[in-house]
Design a protein around this motif. Structure first.
Motif, PDB file in Angstrom:
ATOM      1  N   VAL A 382       0.837  -1.203   0.000  1.00 18.08           N
ATOM      2  CA  VAL A 382       0.000   0.000   0.000  1.00 18.08           C
ATOM      3  C   VAL A 382       0.873   1.254   0.000  1.00 18.08           C
ATOM      4  N   ARG A 383       1.911   1.256   0.824  1.00 22.10           N
ATOM      5  CA  ARG A 383       2.786   2.436   0.903  1.00 22.10           C
ATOM      6  C   ARG A 383       3.635   2.599  -0.357  1.00 22.10           C
ATOM      7  N   SER A 384       4.219   1.507  -0.841  1.00 27.85           N
ATOM      8  CA  SER A 384       5.146   1.584  -1.970  1.00 27.85           C
ATOM      9  C   SER A 384       4.449   1.968  -3.275  1.00 27.85           C
ATOM     10  N   LEU A 385       3.249   1.415  -3.475  1.00 22.94           N
ATOM     11  CA  LEU A 385       2.544   1.622  -4.739  1.00 22.94           C
ATOM     12  C   LEU A 385       1.464   2.685  -4.634  1.00 22.94           C
ATOM     13  N   LYS A 386       1.395   3.341  -3.456  1.00 26.15           N
ATOM     14  CA  LYS A 386       0.413   4.415  -3.235  1.00 26.15           C
ATOM     15  C   LYS A 386      -1.011   3.934  -3.530  1.00 26.15           C
ATOM     16  N   ILE A 387      -1.334   2.806  -2.957  1.00 32.88           N
ATOM     17  CA  ILE A 387      -2.671   2.229  -3.091  1.00 32.88           C
ATOM     18  C   ILE A 387      -3.592   2.861  -2.049  1.00 32.88           C
ATOM     19  N   LYS A 388      -4.789   3.159  -2.419  1.00 32.77           N
ATOM     20  CA  LYS A 388      -5.768   3.722  -1.500  1.00 32.77           C
ATOM     21  C   LYS A 388      -6.197   2.655  -0.502  1.00 32.77           C
ATOM     22  N   ASP A 389      -5.986   2.923   0.804  1.00 30.71           N
ATOM     23  CA  ASP A 389      -6.312   1.978   1.860  1.00 30.71           C
ATOM     24  C   ASP A 389      -7.627   2.379   2.514  1.00 30.71           C
ATOM     25  N   TYR A 390      -8.596   1.459   2.503  1.00 30.38           N
ATOM     26  CA  TYR A 390      -9.915   1.748   3.073  1.00 30.38           C
ATOM     27  C   TYR A 390     -10.104   1.121   4.455  1.00 30.38           C
ATOM     28  N   GLY A 391      -9.048   0.480   5.004  1.00 25.15           N
ATOM     29  CA  GLY A 391      -9.178  -0.189   6.287  1.00 25.15           C
ATOM     30  C   GLY A 391      -9.178   0.784   7.441  1.00 25.15           C
ATOM     31  N   LEU A 392      -9.739   0.372   8.569  1.00 29.70           N
ATOM     32  CA  LEU A 392      -9.732   1.147   9.798  1.00 29.70           C
ATOM     33  C   LEU A 392      -8.801   0.467  10.790  1.00 29.70           C
ATOM     34  N   ALA A 393      -7.827   1.204  11.303  1.00 30.33           N
ATOM     35  CA  ALA A 393      -6.808   0.628  12.173  1.00 30.33           C
ATOM     36  C   ALA A 393      -7.301   0.507  13.611  1.00 30.33           C
ATOM     37  N   VAL A 394      -8.438  -0.168  13.816  1.00 30.81           N
ATOM     38  CA  VAL A 394      -8.946  -0.401  15.169  1.00 30.81           C
ATOM     39  C   VAL A 394      -8.065  -1.422  15.882  1.00 30.81           C
ATOM     40  N   ALA A 395      -7.661  -2.450  15.177  1.00 32.09           N
ATOM     41  CA  ALA A 395      -6.751  -3.480  15.675  1.00 32.09           C
ATOM     42  C   ALA A 395      -5.983  -4.010  14.480  1.00 32.09           C
ATOM     43  N   TRP A 396      -4.730  -4.427  14.709  1.00 31.31           N
ATOM     44  CA  TRP A 396      -3.937  -4.855  13.559  1.00 31.31           C
ATOM     45  C   TRP A 396      -4.555  -6.057  12.875  1.00 31.31           C
ATOM     46  N   SER A 397      -5.303  -6.867  13.626  1.00 31.07           N
ATOM     47  CA  SER A 397      -5.889  -8.076  13.052  1.00 31.07           C
ATOM     48  C   SER A 397      -7.157  -7.805  12.241  1.00 31.07           C
ATOM     49  N   ARG A 398      -7.704  -6.591  12.324  1.00 28.62           N
ATOM     50  CA  ARG A 398      -8.921  -6.297  11.569  1.00 28.62           C
ATOM     51  C   ARG A 398      -8.615  -6.256  10.074  1.00 28.62           C
ATOM     52  N   GLY A 399      -9.565  -6.716   9.269  1.00 26.06           N
ATOM     53  CA  GLY A 399      -9.392  -6.758   7.836  1.00 26.06           C
ATOM     54  C   GLY A 399      -9.133  -5.389   7.228  1.00 26.06           C
ATOM     55  N   ARG A 400      -8.338  -5.374   6.159  1.00 21.90           N
ATOM     56  CA  ARG A 400      -8.023  -4.132   5.441  1.00 21.90           C
ATOM     57  C   ARG A 400      -8.310  -4.353   3.958  1.00 21.90           C
ATOM     58  N   ASP A 401      -8.738  -3.287   3.290  1.00 20.73           N
ATOM     59  CA  ASP A 401      -9.025  -3.343   1.859  1.00 20.73           C
ATOM     60  C   ASP A 401      -8.431  -2.127   1.176  1.00 20.73           C
ATOM     61  N   GLY A 402      -7.878  -2.327  -0.011  1.00 20.56           N
ATOM     62  CA  GLY A 402      -7.313  -1.235  -0.772  1.00 20.56           C
ATOM     63  C   GLY A 402      -7.575  -1.413  -2.258  1.00 20.56           C
ATOM     64  N   ALA A 403      -7.370  -0.336  -3.016  1.00 22.21           N
ATOM     65  CA  ALA A 403      -7.605  -0.383  -4.463  1.00 22.21           C
ATOM     66  C   ALA A 403      -6.764   0.679  -5.154  1.00 22.21           C
ATOM     67  N   SER A 404      -6.426   0.422  -6.405  1.00 18.01           N
ATOM     68  CA  SER A 404      -5.686   1.371  -7.239  1.00 18.01           C
ATOM     69  C   SER A 404      -6.355   1.444  -8.598  1.00 18.01           C
ATOM     70  N   SER A 405      -6.898   2.621  -8.931  1.00 16.03           N
ATOM     71  CA  SER A 405      -7.500   2.798 -10.252  1.00 16.03           C
ATOM     72  C   SER A 405      -6.432   2.822 -11.338  1.00 16.03           C
ATOM     73  N   GLU A 406      -5.237   3.309 -10.999  1.00 11.71           N
ATOM     74  CA  GLU A 406      -4.140   3.344 -11.966  1.00 11.71           C
ATOM     75  C   GLU A 406      -3.780   1.945 -12.444  1.00 11.71           C
ATOM     76  N   MET A 407      -3.717   0.995 -11.512  1.00 12.09           N
ATOM     77  CA  MET A 407      -3.339  -0.378 -11.874  1.00 12.09           C
ATOM     78  C   MET A 407      -4.545  -1.276 -12.107  1.00 12.09           C
TER      79      MET A 407
END
Length: 562
Positions: A382-407
């Motif tokens: 996510v950081r390296s490719l500048k992917i949009k991260d939609y996850g909420l950092a409530v706990a590290w184990s909680r699910g995370r989702d991201g997307a890139s329109s460019e790719m």
């Protein structure tokens, strides 16, 4: 309690390779056959009238039948050399323990050392009395190092246990010139047996998982949860087994006596110190733990082949298939030269080039399942490719989702479910089998990378084996449902630091089981990096940045070659 040394009754089960001793009677104990190590031990004890502290039982274990329980377990079938050790390994006799300073390694083919060929060496395991052991089960590693490098260059060697105190090390020689043999014992077989005994329950050893519940009166209660509680009656336990795939999970009934829905895992509490501090005096005593054996450090000369340079880009044919793997994590999948990883399975490496990574991941639906090591991969991408991260950092184990329109790509992280020794709400830890079931899109372009194992170390290994079989069925169902989808199994990495289990063997055991379960499954690729992290002498569960980036490169090579 201190008392005069007596012949261990268990010694009568030990087979002798050096010689047989019949009709011995010592202090009224008749012995048919005992090991040479034990005989010498007895001679010392009788002649000197030695007082020896008797081994104390490990807290929390009922020793009756534990040897039989391990011998009849499912996981031990994957390790025939360990199963052969179980009936004969000594328990509590420090004179029979494998000794690093008396064990040795020597070349078997000193006149046939040529680049691209195989070096063979013989390890002889000896006890403190200097006699060869009559059984196997010791945990060694052997590495060929390139002198004058940065200290990590080299290649790991595969080791075959002959179950009689002899071990054959087989090493590929991918460069010409000088090489140094590094051979160490990580654990003696007697210590391996102690580890087997300690971690042989559905109740996690050393961990108390506190869980908060809301009862029927809307009150908050706390209790302990684990896979199982063998010492408790059924009426004392709440069953929270996964209804879809059957992953077992139980909790002790809270004070109210009901079984409410669990709502929050709080934290782990270390009940015991490191296994190395309390399991027995043989385990981690600075003499036989991660220590070099005799012959380690010897230098050899490797002759050139007809190639112009000093390195080989090709080795034996059985290292050329990217999708295959062996059962033994020590068998090399590549080697380090000038700090760069060179795979035996592919000549290509994709490095850290952002443009290349974007090309590889374009039009992909990437799913990352597992523990914090999988979560770290998600964060790095996510950081390296500048992917949009939609996850909420409530706990590290909680699910995370991201997307890139460019790719035109999506990325997802999900944890692997209980046991997971980190805080977080119930919905932050879905079972991996359910996460596979939830994938309905795609086929070609859908890639799942998963890893699982570190949070299972302190359970009976059959708990882990059953979890792998459940995950495997979910993988096969997804591959059938989505033709063209691919799965990458990210293997476990070598490390030796842990708060409660300072033992590389625990991870070695599980990574071998993981390889065994997913070997040669169509649509599944196994990502090997145990040998890479061993060469880099990785210490922690979370590798330092440089080592993490090395494993990331290996993963990206697998992804880019799909």
């Amino acid at each position: 309690m201190w008392q005069r040394t007596e012949l261990l009754r268990s010694s009568s089960r030990i087979a002798i390779n050096l010689k047989d001793i019949h009709g011995i009677k010592i202090r009224g104990f008749a012995v048919a056959a005992v090991s040479a190590c034990t005989i010498i031990y007895l001679m010392h004890a009788i002649s000197a009238f030695v007082l020896v502290e008797q081994p104390k039982p490990v807290p929390g274990f009922r020793m009756e039948g534990i040897r039989k329980q391990i011998y009849e377990s499912q996981w031990i079938r994957i390790f025939p050399h360990l199963k052969a050790m179980i009936p004969v390994v000594t328990d509590g006799n420090k004179f029979s323990i494998t000794s690093a300073r008396h064990s040795s390694i020597e070349l078997l083919n000193a006149n046939q050392l040529r680049m691209g060929g195989i070096m063979k060496a013989l390890i002889i395991s000896r006890c403190e009395a200097g006699q060869r052991k009559s059984y196997g089960g010791d945990f060694f590693y052997v590495i060929l190092r390139r002198p004058g490098s940065n200290g990590s260059d080299g290649v790991t060697c595969e080791i075959s246990d002959e179950s009689d105190g002899r071990y054959i090390a087989t090493c590929i020689m991918p460069w010409s010139g000088k090489a140094t043999i590094h051979a160490r014992i990580i654990h003696p077989s007697e210590s391996i047996y102690q580890l087997m005994k300690r971690y042989s329950s559905e109740k996690e050893f050393g961990i108390h998982q506190n869980t908060t519940m809301r009862n029927s009166m809307n009150g908050i209660e706390s209790t302990s949860c684990s896979v199982g509680f063998p010492d408790k009656r059924p009426e004392e336990i709440c069953d929270y087994t996964n209804p879809t795939h059957g992953e077992k999970r139980t909790c002790l009934k809270p004070p109210s006596g009901g079984c409410p829905k669990t709502i929050l895992y709080q934290k782990k509490v270390v009940e015991q110190r490191s296994a190395g501090e309390s399991i027995d005096r043989m385990y981690c005593n600075e003499e036989n733990y991660l220590k070099p054996i005799s012959g380690s450090g010897n230098e050899i000369s490797i002759l050139k082949t007809e190639r112009a340079d000093n390195t080989s880009s090709h080795t034996a044919d059985h290292f050329t298939d990217l999708s295959s793997t062996s059962f033994d994590p020590m068998r090399p999948s590549g080697w380090l030269y000038a700090g760069k990883w060179n795979s035996f399975k592919t000549a290509r490496s994709f490095g850290h080039d952002i443009a290349t990574l974007k090309t590889c991941l374009s039009h992909k639906r990437l799913h990352l399942f597992g523990d914090s090591t999988a979560r770290n991969l998600y964060g790095h991408l996510v950081r390296s490719l500048k992917i949009k991260d939609y996850g909420l950092a409530v706990a590290w184990s909680r699910g995370r989702d991201g997307a890139s329109s460019e790719m035109n790509m999506t990325i997802q992280y999900r944890s692997h479910g209980p046991p997971l020794n980190n805080p977080g709400p119930e919905d932050a830890r879905p079972y991996m089998s359910d996460s596979f079931d939830a994938i309905h899109e795609g086929g070609k372009g859908t890639v799942v990378v998963f890893t699982v194992g570190y949070h299972f170390h302190f359970f009976d290994p059959d708990v882990y084996l059953l979890r792998l079989k459940i995950i495997k069925q979910a993988v096969l169902s997804m591959l059938e449902r989505l033709p063209g989808a691919r799965v990458i199994v990210k293997g476990l990495h070598y490390h030796w630091e842990s708060n409660i289990g300072r033992s590389p063997w625990l991870t070695y055991r599980f990574v071998t089981m993981l390889r065994h379960e997913f070997r040669d499954v169509a649509g599944v690729i196994y990502m090997e990096h145990w040998d890479y992290t061993l060469l880099r002498n990785n210490s922690g569960v979370h590798p330092k940045h440089e080592i993490f980036m090395g494993t990331f490169d290996i993963l990206m090579t697998h992804l880019c070659l799909l």
